[in-house]
Design a protein around this motif. Structure first.
Motif, PDB file in Angstrom:
ATOM      1  N   LEU A 195       0.775  23.463 -11.869  1.00  0.00           N
ATOM      2  CA  LEU A 195       1.689  23.054 -12.927  1.00  0.00           C
ATOM      3  C   LEU A 195       1.496  21.567 -13.168  1.00  0.00           C
ATOM      4  CD1 LEU A 195       4.857  24.874 -11.546  1.00  0.00           C
ATOM      5  CD2 LEU A 195       3.183  25.748 -13.182  1.00  0.00           C
ATOM      6  N   ASP A 196       1.241  21.229 -14.416  1.00  0.00           N
ATOM      7  CA  ASP A 196       0.864  19.859 -14.748  1.00  0.00           C
ATOM      8  C   ASP A 196       1.392  19.521 -16.129  1.00  0.00           C
ATOM      9  OD1 ASP A 196      -1.100  17.800 -15.995  1.00  0.00           O
ATOM     10  OD2 ASP A 196      -1.600  17.781 -13.861  1.00  0.00           O
ATOM     11  N   THR A 197       1.784  18.286 -16.341  1.00  0.00           N
ATOM     12  CA  THR A 197       2.307  17.885 -17.647  1.00  0.00           C
ATOM     13  C   THR A 197       1.255  17.993 -18.753  1.00  0.00           C
ATOM     14  OG1 THR A 197       1.840  15.580 -17.123  1.00  0.00           O
ATOM     15  CG2 THR A 197       4.088  16.354 -16.740  1.00  0.00           C
ATOM     16  N   GLY A 198      -0.015  18.056 -18.401  1.00  0.00           N
ATOM     17  CA  GLY A 198      -1.071  18.180 -19.403  1.00  0.00           C
ATOM     18  C   GLY A 198      -1.530  19.612 -19.618  1.00  0.00           C
ATOM     19  N   GLY A 199      -0.900  20.584 -18.979  1.00  0.00           N
ATOM     20  CA  GLY A 199      -1.320  21.983 -19.099  1.00  0.00           C
ATOM     21  C   GLY A 199      -0.127  22.907 -18.999  1.00  0.00           C
ATOM     22  N   VAL A 200      -0.188  23.867 -18.081  1.00  0.00           N
ATOM     23  CA  VAL A 200       0.950  24.761 -17.842  1.00  0.00           C
ATOM     24  C   VAL A 200       2.034  23.931 -17.166  1.00  0.00           C
ATOM     25  CG1 VAL A 200       1.751  26.821 -16.626  1.00  0.00           C
ATOM     26  CG2 VAL A 200      -0.549  26.774 -17.618  1.00  0.00           C
ATOM     27  N   THR A 201       3.198  23.862 -17.782  1.00  0.00           N
ATOM     28  CA  THR A 201       4.233  22.969 -17.266  1.00  0.00           C
ATOM     29  C   THR A 201       5.346  23.680 -16.506  1.00  0.00           C
ATOM     30  OG1 THR A 201       5.450  23.076 -19.339  1.00  0.00           O
ATOM     31  CG2 THR A 201       3.857  21.279 -19.097  1.00  0.00           C
ATOM     32  N   GLY A 202       5.439  24.998 -16.608  1.00  0.00           N
ATOM     33  CA  GLY A 202       6.572  25.660 -15.987  1.00  0.00           C
ATOM     34  C   GLY A 202       6.242  26.996 -15.377  1.00  0.00           C
ATOM     35  N   THR A 203       7.182  27.468 -14.549  1.00  0.00           N
ATOM     36  CA  THR A 203       7.041  28.767 -13.900  1.00  0.00           C
ATOM     37  C   THR A 203       8.429  29.370 -13.714  1.00  0.00           C
ATOM     38  OG1 THR A 203       6.037  29.935 -12.032  1.00  0.00           O
ATOM     39  CG2 THR A 203       7.123  27.863 -11.533  1.00  0.00           C
ATOM     40  N   TYR A 204       8.442  30.647 -13.398  1.00  0.00           N
ATOM     41  CA  TYR A 204       9.687  31.390 -13.188  1.00  0.00           C
ATOM     42  C   TYR A 204       9.573  32.161 -11.883  1.00  0.00           C
ATOM     43  CZ  TYR A 204      13.120  35.136 -13.697  1.00  0.00           C
ATOM     44  OH  TYR A 204      14.145  36.011 -13.477  1.00  0.00           O
ATOM     45  N   ALA A 205      10.656  32.207 -11.117  1.00  0.00           N
ATOM     46  CA  ALA A 205      10.644  32.955  -9.860  1.00  0.00           C
ATOM     47  C   ALA A 205      11.970  33.677  -9.658  1.00  0.00           C
ATOM     48  CB  ALA A 205      10.399  32.005  -8.684  1.00  0.00           C
ATOM     49  N   ASN A 206      11.883  34.844  -9.068  1.00  0.00           N
ATOM     50  CA  ASN A 206      13.058  35.559  -8.558  1.00  0.00           C
ATOM     51  C   ASN A 206      12.573  36.470  -7.440  1.00  0.00           C
ATOM     52  OD1 ASN A 206      12.179  38.082  -9.572  1.00  0.00           O
ATOM     53  ND2 ASN A 206      13.381  37.867 -11.433  1.00  0.00           N
ATOM     54  N   ASN A 207      13.486  37.108  -6.737  1.00  0.00           N
ATOM     55  CA  ASN A 207      13.085  37.904  -5.577  1.00  0.00           C
ATOM     56  C   ASN A 207      12.301  39.154  -5.933  1.00  0.00           C
ATOM     57  OD1 ASN A 207      14.267  35.940  -4.091  1.00  0.00           O
ATOM     58  ND2 ASN A 207      15.806  37.234  -3.148  1.00  0.00           N
ATOM     59  N   ASP A 208      12.407  39.621  -7.181  1.00  0.00           N
ATOM     60  CA  ASP A 208      11.580  40.759  -7.588  1.00  0.00           C
ATOM     61  C   ASP A 208      10.109  40.362  -7.665  1.00  0.00           C
ATOM     62  OD1 ASP A 208      13.778  42.453  -7.783  1.00  0.00           O
ATOM     63  OD2 ASP A 208      14.092  42.013  -9.915  1.00  0.00           O
ATOM     64  N   ILE A 209       9.857  39.117  -8.005  1.00  0.00           N
ATOM     65  CA  ILE A 209       8.479  38.605  -8.077  1.00  0.00           C
ATOM     66  C   ILE A 209       7.968  38.297  -6.674  1.00  0.00           C
ATOM     67  CG2 ILE A 209       7.067  36.663  -8.884  1.00  0.00           C
ATOM     68  CD1 ILE A 209       8.967  36.533 -11.336  1.00  0.00           C
ATOM     69  N   GLY A 210       8.818  37.719  -5.854  1.00  0.00           N
ATOM     70  CA  GLY A 210       8.434  37.359  -4.493  1.00  0.00           C
ATOM     71  C   GLY A 210       9.106  36.072  -4.071  1.00  0.00           C
ATOM     72  N   ILE A 211       8.549  35.434  -3.075  1.00  0.00           N
ATOM     73  CA  ILE A 211       9.060  34.173  -2.548  1.00  0.00           C
ATOM     74  C   ILE A 211       8.022  33.096  -2.843  1.00  0.00           C
ATOM     75  CG2 ILE A 211      10.485  35.316  -0.832  1.00  0.00           C
ATOM     76  CD1 ILE A 211       8.362  34.771   1.264  1.00  0.00           C
ATOM     77  N   HIS A 212       8.397  31.831  -2.694  1.00  0.00           N
ATOM     78  CA  HIS A 212       7.415  30.796  -3.048  1.00  0.00           C
ATOM     79  C   HIS A 212       7.630  29.496  -2.288  1.00  0.00           C
ATOM     80  CE1 HIS A 212       9.713  28.613  -6.568  1.00  0.00           C
ATOM     81  NE2 HIS A 212      10.460  28.738  -5.503  1.00  0.00           N
ATOM     82  N   ARG A 213       6.640  28.623  -2.488  1.00  0.00           N
ATOM     83  CA  ARG A 213       6.669  27.262  -1.963  1.00  0.00           C
ATOM     84  C   ARG A 213       6.111  26.372  -3.077  1.00  0.00           C
ATOM     85  NH1 ARG A 213       3.468  26.885   3.258  1.00  0.00           N
ATOM     86  NH2 ARG A 213       1.677  27.307   1.973  1.00  0.00           N
ATOM     87  N   VAL A 214       6.660  25.168  -3.198  1.00  0.00           N
ATOM     88  CA  VAL A 214       6.149  24.186  -4.152  1.00  0.00           C
ATOM     89  C   VAL A 214       5.459  23.094  -3.348  1.00  0.00           C
ATOM     90  CG1 VAL A 214       6.774  22.514  -5.943  1.00  0.00           C
ATOM     91  CG2 VAL A 214       7.985  24.712  -5.800  1.00  0.00           C
ATOM     92  N   GLU A 215       4.265  22.703  -3.793  1.00  0.00           N
ATOM     93  CA  GLU A 215       3.458  21.721  -3.062  1.00  0.00           C
ATOM     94  C   GLU A 215       2.972  20.623  -4.000  1.00  0.00           C
ATOM     95  OE1 GLU A 215       0.084  23.961  -1.711  1.00  0.00           O
ATOM     96  OE2 GLU A 215       1.247  25.091  -0.246  1.00  0.00           O
TER      97      GLU A 215
END
Length: 163
Positions: free
Chosen positions: A68-88
């Protein structure tokens, strides 16, 4: 949220909330994992006390990594139906993101790659604004009783961002 260089969040779910993340500065990576199987002992502990369950989970499996980058894809969506996540933040520069949770995030499960899981619950607003110092009493009355995440407690409980 601000992400210093090399920083990452814990691997977590969002309980009953949906999460939208937008990058406002820099670049972050969202690593999505399949929701692992939780052991019976953990599920029983969570049924008895949803606020402090500790236990084990199955092996974590990465299912997607998104840059995720301000010059490209800027956003994402998450919920437990999709899975779990980590931001790095894998870069050597500061990154900043905006997170929106609906309904408000009240608790989450924190997962480790070693197979441990525990629940982290938002604490009640203990700051109280009835003296009017530094806040609009009308806003505070709306917030009173809503959960807020105690970052210090989260850090002590293993749900901390690490670098």
């Amino acid at each position: 949220m601000c992400w210093p260089p090399g920083c990452q969040s814990s691997i977590h779910d969002h309980d009953e909330s949906s999460c939208w993340v937008t990058v406002v500065e820099g670049t972050v990576h969202e690593v999505q994992f399949q929701l692992p199987q939780l052991d019976r002992k953990f599920l029983e502990a969570e049924a008895k006390d949803p606020a402090s369950a500790v236990g084990h989970c199955g092996r974590l499996k990465v299912v997607n990594v998104a840059s995720l980058d301000t010059g490209g894809v800027t956003g994402t969506y998450a919920n437990n139906d999709i899975g779990i996540h980590r931001v790095e933040n894998r870069s050597d520069k500061m990154a900043c993101t905006l997170h929106v949770y609906a309904p408000p995030l009240k608790k989450m499960k924190i997962f480790s790659e070693e197979g441990n899981v525990h629940v982290h619950v938002a604490s009640k607003n203990s700051q109280g604004c009835d003296n009017g110092e530094g806040c609009d009493g009308n806003i505070c009355s709306k917030l009173q009783g809503r959960g807020i995440f105690d970052v210090e407690q989260w850090n002590r409980g293993g749900g901390a961002a690490t670098s």
